[in-house]
Design an enzyme around this catalytic site. Structure first.
Site, PDB file in Angstrom:
ATOM      1  N   ASN A 159       0.875  -1.170   0.000  1.00 56.23           N
ATOM      2  CA  ASN A 159       0.000   0.000   0.000  1.00 56.23           C
ATOM      3  C   ASN A 159       0.911   1.218   0.000  1.00 56.23           C
ATOM      4  O   ASN A 159       1.516   1.542   1.021  1.00 56.23           O
ATOM      5  CB  ASN A 159      -0.886  -0.019   1.256  1.00 56.23           C
ATOM      6  CG  ASN A 159      -1.686   1.269   1.397  1.00 56.23           C
ATOM      7  OD1 ASN A 159      -1.814   2.041   0.447  1.00 56.23           O
ATOM      8  ND2 ASN A 159      -2.227   1.507   2.586  1.00 56.23           N
ATOM      9  N   TRP A 160       1.006   1.834  -1.168  1.00 56.53           N
ATOM     10  CA  TRP A 160       1.955   2.951  -1.304  1.00 56.53           C
ATOM     11  C   TRP A 160       1.450   4.219  -0.606  1.00 56.53           C
ATOM     12  O   TRP A 160       2.194   5.174  -0.450  1.00 56.53           O
ATOM     13  CB  TRP A 160       2.214   3.245  -2.787  1.00 56.53           C
ATOM     14  CG  TRP A 160       3.010   2.186  -3.498  1.00 56.53           C
ATOM     15  CD1 TRP A 160       3.373   0.944  -3.028  1.00 56.53           C
ATOM     16  CD2 TRP A 160       3.564   2.282  -4.825  1.00 56.53           C
ATOM     17  NE1 TRP A 160       4.107   0.276  -3.968  1.00 56.53           N
ATOM     18  CE2 TRP A 160       4.242   1.074  -5.090  1.00 56.53           C
ATOM     19  CE3 TRP A 160       3.552   3.271  -5.810  1.00 56.53           C
ATOM     20  CZ2 TRP A 160       4.902   0.830  -6.294  1.00 56.53           C
ATOM     21  CZ3 TRP A 160       4.199   3.026  -7.011  1.00 56.53           C
ATOM     22  CH2 TRP A 160       4.870   1.826  -7.246  1.00 56.53           C
ATOM     23  N   LYS A 161       0.165   4.247  -0.253  1.00 56.48           N
ATOM     24  CA  LYS A 161      -0.454   5.437   0.356  1.00 56.48           C
ATOM     25  C   LYS A 161      -0.228   6.663  -0.553  1.00 56.48           C
ATOM     26  O   LYS A 161      -0.195   6.518  -1.764  1.00 56.48           O
ATOM     27  CB  LYS A 161       0.091   5.661   1.764  1.00 56.48           C
ATOM     28  CG  LYS A 161       0.038   4.399   2.624  1.00 56.48           C
ATOM     29  CD  LYS A 161       0.176   4.698   4.068  1.00 56.48           C
ATOM     30  CE  LYS A 161       0.343   3.414   4.836  1.00 56.48           C
ATOM     31  NZ  LYS A 161       0.065   3.557   6.238  1.00 56.48           N
ATOM     32  N   HIS A 214      -9.556   1.227   4.357  1.00 54.94           N
ATOM     33  CA  HIS A 214      -8.315   1.383   5.129  1.00 54.94           C
ATOM     34  C   HIS A 214      -8.603   2.305   6.319  1.00 54.94           C
ATOM     35  O   HIS A 214      -9.392   3.247   6.205  1.00 54.94           O
ATOM     36  CB  HIS A 214      -7.217   1.978   4.235  1.00 54.94           C
ATOM     37  CG  HIS A 214      -5.861   1.910   4.865  1.00 54.94           C
ATOM     38  ND1 HIS A 214      -5.454   2.803   5.829  1.00 54.94           N
ATOM     39  CD2 HIS A 214      -4.832   1.041   4.705  1.00 54.94           C
ATOM     40  CE1 HIS A 214      -4.224   2.477   6.222  1.00 54.94           C
ATOM     41  NE2 HIS A 214      -3.833   1.409   5.556  1.00 54.94           N
ATOM     42  N   GLU A 224      -7.051   4.673   7.536  1.00 52.59           N
ATOM     43  CA  GLU A 224      -6.815   6.100   7.266  1.00 52.59           C
ATOM     44  C   GLU A 224      -8.018   6.721   6.576  1.00 52.59           C
ATOM     45  O   GLU A 224      -8.363   7.875   6.825  1.00 52.59           O
ATOM     46  CB  GLU A 224      -5.526   6.266   6.432  1.00 52.59           C
ATOM     47  CG  GLU A 224      -4.295   5.987   7.288  1.00 52.59           C
ATOM     48  CD  GLU A 224      -3.098   5.453   6.532  1.00 52.59           C
ATOM     49  OE1 GLU A 224      -3.052   5.531   5.288  1.00 52.59           O
ATOM     50  OE2 GLU A 224      -2.180   4.927   7.204  1.00 52.59           O
ATOM     51  N   GLU A 248      -5.771  -5.105  10.164  1.00 56.36           N
ATOM     52  CA  GLU A 248      -4.743  -4.108  10.438  1.00 56.36           C
ATOM     53  C   GLU A 248      -5.037  -3.386  11.747  1.00 56.36           C
ATOM     54  O   GLU A 248      -5.834  -2.434  11.773  1.00 56.36           O
ATOM     55  CB  GLU A 248      -4.705  -3.075   9.310  1.00 56.36           C
ATOM     56  CG  GLU A 248      -4.381  -3.655   7.956  1.00 56.36           C
ATOM     57  CD  GLU A 248      -3.705  -2.630   7.058  1.00 56.36           C
ATOM     58  OE1 GLU A 248      -2.609  -2.921   6.596  1.00 56.36           O
ATOM     59  OE2 GLU A 248      -4.267  -1.539   6.866  1.00 56.36           O
ATOM     60  N   GLY A 300       2.151   1.966  10.624  1.00 49.91           N
ATOM     61  CA  GLY A 300       3.107   3.066  10.498  1.00 49.91           C
ATOM     62  C   GLY A 300       3.787   3.443  11.800  1.00 49.91           C
ATOM     63  O   GLY A 300       4.423   4.496  11.897  1.00 49.91           O
ATOM     64  N   SER A 316       3.099  -2.537  10.180  1.00 52.00           N
ATOM     65  CA  SER A 316       4.553  -2.595  10.385  1.00 52.00           C
ATOM     66  C   SER A 316       5.163  -3.948  10.029  1.00 52.00           C
ATOM     67  O   SER A 316       6.078  -4.418  10.702  1.00 52.00           O
ATOM     68  CB  SER A 316       4.909  -2.171  11.818  1.00 52.00           C
ATOM     69  OG  SER A 316       4.479  -0.842  12.050  1.00 52.00           O
ATOM     70  N   GLY A 324       2.692  -1.290   4.230  1.00 47.82           N
ATOM     71  CA  GLY A 324       2.773   0.138   3.922  1.00 47.82           C
ATOM     72  C   GLY A 324       4.207   0.555   3.662  1.00 47.82           C
ATOM     73  O   GLY A 324       4.758   0.329   2.585  1.00 47.82           O
ATOM     74  N   GLY A 325       4.836   1.131   4.673  1.00 47.35           N
ATOM     75  CA  GLY A 325       6.178   1.706   4.555  1.00 47.35           C
ATOM     76  C   GLY A 325       7.183   0.819   3.835  1.00 47.35           C
ATOM     77  O   GLY A 325       7.911   1.290   2.949  1.00 47.35           O
TER      78      GLY A 325
HETATM   79  C1  PEP Z   1      -0.831   0.011   5.742  1.00 49.36           C
HETATM   80  O1  PEP Z   1      -0.698   1.074   5.183  1.00 49.36           O
HETATM   81  O2  PEP Z   1      -1.815  -0.666   5.480  1.00 49.36           O
HETATM   82  C2  PEP Z   1       0.195  -0.433   6.690  1.00 49.36           C
HETATM   83  C3  PEP Z   1       0.050  -1.579   7.283  1.00 49.36           C
HETATM   84  O3  PEP Z   1       1.282   0.393   6.891  1.00 49.36           O
HETATM   85  P1  PEP Z   1       2.681   0.010   7.599  1.00 49.36           P
HETATM   86  O4  PEP Z   1       3.121  -1.294   7.009  1.00 49.36           O
HETATM   87  O5  PEP Z   1       3.587   1.144   7.256  1.00 49.36           O
HETATM   88  O6  PEP Z   1       2.424  -0.113   9.062  1.00 49.36           O
END
Ligand code: PEP
Length: 249
Positions: free
Chosen positions: A10-12, A95, A97, A167, A173, A213, A234-235
């Site tokens: 997930n590049w956000k 998501h 967010e 999640e 994050g 994470s 994500g990251g």
């Molecule tokens: C996400 O954006 O869905 C996510 C899990 O981010 P991260 O891996 O950065 O915690």
């Protein structure tokens, strides 16, 4: 039945179109695998160049959001049909967010899930609890409510083909990962919920990811759990590390 793993980035709100194409080139050989489905969920303006950049590879492209109407006066929105025509196969729905910053509620998300199926997209439906909910002991009640509300009117056959991402919001994050036990417990709870709502065959077929994470160091343990069928990342999906996550074995 052996469920095929699915690992989605997930590049956000990261990567301009030019940066996106460069990242695809950097990751191209690193994310090669026969063992899992690999998906890049990318910002809307990156979809067309990324679809082009991953042609002929094992990577599929996903969107991070969509609207539930097909077309019309919805300034700024993007329809499922537009995504399909652009070459998108998956779409992240709900998501945390989007639930939090953009106030997307379960009634809206249910419409989006329905529309995604109608258009031929595979939804990656996200759910998860806050730290406060975990500490109060209502994690599973909350997640069951999200799943039940978001899947109203969705058939067993549709659920069998979709992806659910667990999640925990406190792990997104933050560098704080749920323990493998915590992640497995909730993913199993989601599968049990699907079995109650539908049947055992549907529960056995639906793929459930863990997200929060995930990194090159913890992916193998998480993905080895019996009810965790991969990850939403994500990251770490924006770095060469994503190749290690995809090839976690
Ligand atoms: C996400 O954006 O869905 C996510 C899990 O981010 P991260 O891996 O950065 O915690």
């Amino acid at each position: 039945m052996e469920r095929r793993k699915i690992i989605a980035g997930n590049w956000k709100m990261n990567m301009t179109p030019r940066q996106a194409v460069a990242l695809c080139a950097e990751l191209k050989d690193l994310v090669k695998t026969q063992e899992a489905d690999v998906v890049y969920c990318v910002p809307a303006v990156d979809i067309v160049p990324v679809v082009e950049a991953v042609k002929g590879t094992n990577v599929e492209v996903g969107a991070e959001n969509m609207y539930f109407e097909s077309k019309g006066a919805y300034t700024g929105e993007i329809s499922a049909e537009m995504l399909v025509d652009a070459g998108v196969k998956y779409v992240i729905i709900g998501h945390s967010e989007r639930r939090d910053y953009f106030k997307e509620d379960d009634a809206l998300l249910n419409k989006k899930v329905k529309k995604a199926f109608e258009a031929g997209l595979t939804p990656i439906l996200c759910c998860g609890e806050t730290l406060e909910q975990r500490e109060t002991g209502v994690t599973m009640d909350w997640i069951r409510l999200q799943i039940k509300s978001d899947l109203v009117g969705i058939t067993a056959q549709q659920v069998s083909s979709m992806v659910i991402a667990y999640e925990p919001i406190w792990a997104i994050g933050t560098g704080k990962t749920a323990t493998t036990e915590q992640a497995q417990e909730v993913c199993k709870g989601i599968r049990d919920c699907i079995a109650e709502m539908y049947d055992n065959a549907t529960a056995e077929a639906v793929r459930i990811q863990y997200g929060g994470s995930v990194n090159a160091g913890n992916a193998a343990d998480l993905f080895a759990q019996p009810d965790i069928d991969g990850g939403l990342v994500g990251g770490a999906s924006l770095k060469a590390d994503f190749g290690k996550i995809v090839n976690y074995k």
